[in-house]
Structure formats: C-alpha cells, structure tokens
Write a protein that holds these residues in place. Structure first.
Motif, PDB file in Angstrom:
ATOM      1  N   PHE A  55       0.845  -1.193   0.000  1.00  0.00           N
ATOM      2  CA  PHE A  55       0.000   0.000   0.000  1.00  0.00           C
ATOM      3  C   PHE A  55       0.879   1.241   0.000  1.00  0.00           C
ATOM      4  O   PHE A  55       1.851   1.333   0.753  1.00  0.00           O
ATOM      5  CB  PHE A  55      -0.902   0.026   1.241  1.00  0.00           C
ATOM      6  N   ILE A  56       0.507   2.203  -0.865  1.00  0.00           N
ATOM      7  CA  ILE A  56       1.179   3.496  -0.897  1.00  0.00           C
ATOM      8  C   ILE A  56       0.137   4.599  -0.749  1.00  0.00           C
ATOM      9  O   ILE A  56      -1.062   4.372  -0.954  1.00  0.00           O
ATOM     10  CB  ILE A  56       1.993   3.695  -2.192  1.00  0.00           C
ATOM     11  N   ALA A  57       0.593   5.809  -0.403  1.00  0.00           N
ATOM     12  CA  ALA A  57      -0.311   6.939  -0.190  1.00  0.00           C
ATOM     13  C   ALA A  57       0.133   8.114  -1.048  1.00  0.00           C
ATOM     14  O   ALA A  57       1.286   8.560  -0.957  1.00  0.00           O
ATOM     15  CB  ALA A  57      -0.303   7.347   1.280  1.00  0.00           C
ATOM     16  N   ILE A  58      -0.771   8.599  -1.887  1.00  0.00           N
ATOM     17  CA  ILE A  58      -0.434   9.676  -2.821  1.00  0.00           C
ATOM     18  C   ILE A  58      -1.307  10.898  -2.523  1.00  0.00           C
ATOM     19  O   ILE A  58      -2.532  10.815  -2.533  1.00  0.00           O
ATOM     20  CB  ILE A  58      -0.614   9.223  -4.275  1.00  0.00           C
ATOM     21  N   ASN A  59      -0.636  12.034  -2.291  1.00  0.00           N
ATOM     22  CA  ASN A  59      -1.332  13.247  -1.853  1.00  0.00           C
ATOM     23  C   ASN A  59      -1.186  14.403  -2.833  1.00  0.00           C
ATOM     24  O   ASN A  59      -0.268  14.446  -3.643  1.00  0.00           O
ATOM     25  CB  ASN A  59      -0.815  13.678  -0.482  1.00  0.00           C
ATOM     26  N   ASN A  76       6.494  15.896  -3.428  1.00  0.00           N
ATOM     27  CA  ASN A  76       7.125  15.283  -4.597  1.00  0.00           C
ATOM     28  C   ASN A  76       6.040  14.926  -5.606  1.00  0.00           C
ATOM     29  O   ASN A  76       4.918  14.568  -5.224  1.00  0.00           O
ATOM     30  CB  ASN A  76       7.902  14.036  -4.194  1.00  0.00           C
ATOM     31  N   ASP A  77       6.356  15.043  -6.879  1.00  0.00           N
ATOM     32  CA  ASP A  77       5.391  14.801  -7.937  1.00  0.00           C
ATOM     33  C   ASP A  77       4.614  13.512  -7.687  1.00  0.00           C
ATOM     34  O   ASP A  77       5.194  12.438  -7.488  1.00  0.00           O
ATOM     35  CB  ASP A  77       6.104  14.714  -9.284  1.00  0.00           C
ATOM     36  N   ALA A  78       3.290  13.627  -7.695  1.00  0.00           N
ATOM     37  CA  ALA A  78       2.428  12.508  -7.295  1.00  0.00           C
ATOM     38  C   ALA A  78       2.589  11.287  -8.196  1.00  0.00           C
ATOM     39  O   ALA A  78       2.742  10.160  -7.716  1.00  0.00           O
ATOM     40  CB  ALA A  78       0.967  12.967  -7.274  1.00  0.00           C
ATOM     41  N   VAL A  79       2.552  11.504  -9.505  1.00  0.00           N
ATOM     42  CA  VAL A  79       2.619  10.385 -10.441  1.00  0.00           C
ATOM     43  C   VAL A  79       3.997   9.737 -10.419  1.00  0.00           C
ATOM     44  O   VAL A  79       4.120   8.494 -10.385  1.00  0.00           O
ATOM     45  CB  VAL A  79       2.251  10.843 -11.862  1.00  0.00           C
ATOM     46  N   GLY A 123      -7.762  13.609  -6.161  1.00  0.00           N
ATOM     47  CA  GLY A 123      -8.888  13.869  -7.046  1.00  0.00           C
ATOM     48  C   GLY A 123      -8.943  12.887  -8.195  1.00  0.00           C
ATOM     49  O   GLY A 123      -8.033  12.071  -8.394  1.00  0.00           O
ATOM     50  N   TYR A 124     -10.000  12.977  -8.974  1.00  0.00           N
ATOM     51  CA  TYR A 124     -10.201  12.057 -10.098  1.00  0.00           C
ATOM     52  C   TYR A 124     -10.086  12.767 -11.438  1.00  0.00           C
ATOM     53  O   TYR A 124      -9.557  12.227 -12.396  1.00  0.00           O
ATOM     54  CB  TYR A 124     -11.578  11.405  -9.993  1.00  0.00           C
ATOM     55  N   ASP A 125     -10.573  13.991 -11.515  1.00  0.00           N
ATOM     56  CA  ASP A 125     -10.719  14.735 -12.763  1.00  0.00           C
ATOM     57  C   ASP A 125      -9.373  14.898 -13.477  1.00  0.00           C
ATOM     58  O   ASP A 125      -8.453  15.519 -12.947  1.00  0.00           O
ATOM     59  CB  ASP A 125     -11.309  16.115 -12.464  1.00  0.00           C
ATOM     60  N   PRO A 126      -9.231  14.368 -14.679  1.00  0.00           N
ATOM     61  CA  PRO A 126      -7.965  14.489 -15.410  1.00  0.00           C
ATOM     62  C   PRO A 126      -7.666  15.906 -15.875  1.00  0.00           C
ATOM     63  O   PRO A 126      -6.531  16.206 -16.242  1.00  0.00           O
ATOM     64  CB  PRO A 126      -8.151  13.546 -16.606  1.00  0.00           C
ATOM     65  N   THR A 127      -8.669  16.793 -15.872  1.00  0.00           N
ATOM     66  CA  THR A 127      -8.423  18.174 -16.275  1.00  0.00           C
ATOM     67  C   THR A 127      -7.782  18.987 -15.153  1.00  0.00           C
ATOM     68  O   THR A 127      -7.354  20.114 -15.357  1.00  0.00           O
ATOM     69  CB  THR A 127      -9.732  18.861 -16.715  1.00  0.00           C
ATOM     70  N   VAL A 128      -7.747  18.414 -13.948  1.00  0.00           N
ATOM     71  CA  VAL A 128      -7.063  19.044 -12.815  1.00  0.00           C
ATOM     72  C   VAL A 128      -5.991  18.067 -12.345  1.00  0.00           C
ATOM     73  O   VAL A 128      -6.187  17.311 -11.396  1.00  0.00           O
ATOM     74  CB  VAL A 128      -8.047  19.361 -11.668  1.00  0.00           C
ATOM     75  N   PRO A 129      -4.849  18.049 -13.051  1.00  0.00           N
ATOM     76  CA  PRO A 129      -3.842  17.028 -12.790  1.00  0.00           C
ATOM     77  C   PRO A 129      -3.259  17.140 -11.368  1.00  0.00           C
ATOM     78  O   PRO A 129      -3.284  18.223 -10.791  1.00  0.00           O
ATOM     79  CB  PRO A 129      -2.781  17.318 -13.855  1.00  0.00           C
ATOM     80  N   PRO A 130      -2.751  16.012 -10.807  1.00  0.00           N
ATOM     81  CA  PRO A 130      -2.591  14.761 -11.537  1.00  0.00           C
ATOM     82  C   PRO A 130      -3.886  13.945 -11.665  1.00  0.00           C
ATOM     83  O   PRO A 130      -4.242  13.511 -12.736  1.00  0.00           O
ATOM     84  CB  PRO A 130      -1.544  14.013 -10.728  1.00  0.00           C
ATOM     85  N   GLY A 131      -4.572  13.688 -10.586  1.00  0.00           N
ATOM     86  CA  GLY A 131      -5.835  12.954 -10.642  1.00  0.00           C
ATOM     87  C   GLY A 131      -5.650  11.453 -10.807  1.00  0.00           C
ATOM     88  O   GLY A 131      -4.672  10.967 -11.385  1.00  0.00           O
ATOM     89  N   ASP A 132      -6.615  10.705 -10.290  1.00  0.00           N
ATOM     90  CA  ASP A 132      -6.536   9.240 -10.340  1.00  0.00           C
ATOM     91  C   ASP A 132      -6.549   8.682 -11.764  1.00  0.00           C
ATOM     92  O   ASP A 132      -5.919   7.668 -12.048  1.00  0.00           O
ATOM     93  CB  ASP A 132      -7.705   8.630  -9.556  1.00  0.00           C
ATOM     94  N   LYS A 133      -7.285   9.345 -12.649  1.00  0.00           N
ATOM     95  CA  LYS A 133      -7.371   8.835 -14.017  1.00  0.00           C
ATOM     96  C   LYS A 133      -6.009   8.903 -14.704  1.00  0.00           C
ATOM     97  O   LYS A 133      -5.585   7.942 -15.372  1.00  0.00           O
ATOM     98  CB  LYS A 133      -8.410   9.609 -14.809  1.00  0.00           C
ATOM     99  N   LEU A 134      -5.315  10.016 -14.540  1.00  0.00           N
ATOM    100  CA  LEU A 134      -3.968  10.142 -15.104  1.00  0.00           C
ATOM    101  C   LEU A 134      -3.018   9.125 -14.463  1.00  0.00           C
ATOM    102  O   LEU A 134      -2.201   8.513 -15.158  1.00  0.00           O
ATOM    103  CB  LEU A 134      -3.435  11.559 -14.901  1.00  0.00           C
ATOM    104  N   LEU A 135      -3.139   8.944 -13.153  1.00  0.00           N
ATOM    105  CA  LEU A 135      -2.296   7.975 -12.470  1.00  0.00           C
ATOM    106  C   LEU A 135      -2.517   6.575 -13.031  1.00  0.00           C
ATOM    107  O   LEU A 135      -1.566   5.831 -13.274  1.00  0.00           O
ATOM    108  CB  LEU A 135      -2.591   7.997 -10.962  1.00  0.00           C
ATOM    109  N   ALA A 136      -3.772   6.224 -13.271  1.00  0.00           N
ATOM    110  CA  ALA A 136      -4.085   4.908 -13.834  1.00  0.00           C
ATOM    111  C   ALA A 136      -3.517   4.752 -15.238  1.00  0.00           C
ATOM    112  O   ALA A 136      -2.996   3.691 -15.599  1.00  0.00           O
ATOM    113  CB  ALA A 136      -5.592   4.694 -13.848  1.00  0.00           C
ATOM    114  N   GLN A 137      -3.602   5.804 -16.032  1.00  0.00           N
ATOM    115  CA  GLN A 137      -3.133   5.744 -17.414  1.00  0.00           C
ATOM    116  C   GLN A 137      -1.619   5.614 -17.521  1.00  0.00           C
ATOM    117  O   GLN A 137      -1.106   5.035 -18.486  1.00  0.00           O
ATOM    118  CB  GLN A 137      -3.603   6.993 -18.167  1.00  0.00           C
TER     119      GLN A 137
END
Length: 219
Positions: free
Chosen positions: A145-149, A167-170, A196-210
C-alpha cells in the motif's frame, strides 16, 4: 477485490473497505438522513463477520464540515476512527486546517498505520508518525500500500504544512509501486490517494491509472 490476471489464481480473497471525505459527519445528514458513524460501523462489522480478510482504509479529509470539528478540533473524529478499527489512513488537505502541530498531536494516538509516499515529512513534526509504504500479508500473498497526496500549494493554508515537502504525485507513485513489485516482490500494489479524479485538474486518479505499470488498484 480479489487477485487475478497475472497473479496466481489460488490467491486468498481480500476485501478492502474504504472511506474518504467523511468531513466530520458523525451524525446522519440533516437533509436526507443518510450517513453517520453508527451506520458506517454496522456495515463495517457485518463485512468483517462475513469475510476472512478485510482491510479498512481511509483516503483523507476525515475532518472539517460540521460543528463537531469546530468545537472539538478533530478529537471526536479521531477517537471514532480508532473505535471503527481503521487499518490504514492517509492525509487529506483538510487534516491541516488547524496547523501541522495540532495535527501531529491529534494523530499521536492513532491505531491505524499512517502512510505518506509523495510527502517527504522527515523535516516536519509528522516525520516519525508516517511511513512511505506498508506491506500486508493476506494468506500466502503480500499486498503493498502506498499513499499519494495533492500538492499543498493553493489547497492548504500557508504556514499550516511547514516542513512538508511535496514530490510529484505520479512519479512518486510509479517509483514506489516499482520498488514494491520488483524489489519487495509483492503480489499487488494498492495506491490510496487524495489527488482527485478529474484528469483536467492534474494529476488525478485517471492520469495515475493511465501512466502506471505496477499499480493494481487505486482507491
């Protein structure tokens, strides 16, 4: 969730219960009578009785939003988190609303494991309370498990997060996941995030997944 795909098919089942942004909602909502800690406890207890391997995780912002926080400054919420038996917790931005020193005092008696991967807390009063990752054994499998803020600037009042280095989240997430998979040899990596999730407000979970190759689950 259960381990699948490239993982060994005989892996044990793991159930992850998670909350985030509960925002001091101790009582049910006044408008629609939903939520509240007692109802949360009923669900948690029922799943724990039905399943062998259950982890309870919180992804941040457990305070701010009701008079409980205004009056008791997080003490009620913190005690109830212990009573509910959270296993892993990460920080949200509102955890810093009363300043980092008060946050450190608030979390001093937390029974949950506290994680922060892309926050370097070594020069802050939170430094000794948090780990960059944890590994849990589930049957014959290991889960990291990791924690990203989120980036504190603009989201947390200046002066309330003194000593916290972002430090950069992604990049941090992918580096930590790579280490867990290839060095620690875990069977799965779970990223618990407050970005957050929204890719238009980076980083966001969607960008992390991609952009991830080694993260299996994002909470």
């Amino acid at each position: 969730c259960s381990f699948s795909g490239a993982l060994v098919a005989s892996a044990e089942k793991l159930v992850i219960l998670h909350t985030n942004d509960t925002h001091s909602m101790i009582d049910p909502d006044d408008v629609d009578n939903l939520g509240g800690v007692l109802r949360r406890k009923v669900i948690i207890d029922s799943v724990r009785k039905a399943e062998k391997n259950v982890l309870l995780v919180d992804a941040g912002d457990f305070v701010q939003g009701t008079l409980y926080f205004n009056l008791y400054r997080g003490a009620v919420e913190q005690k109830l988190m212990n009573e509910l038996g959270y296993d892993i917790r990460i920080l949200g931005n509102h955890e810093f609303d009363n300043g980092i020193n008060e946050l450190a005092d608030l979390l001093a008696d937390s029974r949950a494991e506290l994680l922060a991967t892309n926050y370097d807390l070594s020069e802050s009063v939170l430094g000794k309370k948090f780990r960059p990752f944890t590994i849990r054994e589930i049957g014959d499998k290991q889960v990291g498990f990791i924690a990203i803020n989120l980036k504190p600037e603009g989201m947390i009042t200046e002066g309330n997060y003194d000593g916290v280095i972002y430090n950069d989240a992604v990049k941090a997430a992918n580096a930590a996941a790579w280490w867990l998979k290839h060095i620690e040899k875990v069977d799965a990596v779970v990223a618990v995030t407050h970005i957050g999730y929204d890719p238009t407000v980076p980083p966001g979970d969607k960008l992390l997944a991609q952009t991830s190759e080694d993260i299996d689950i994002i909470i």
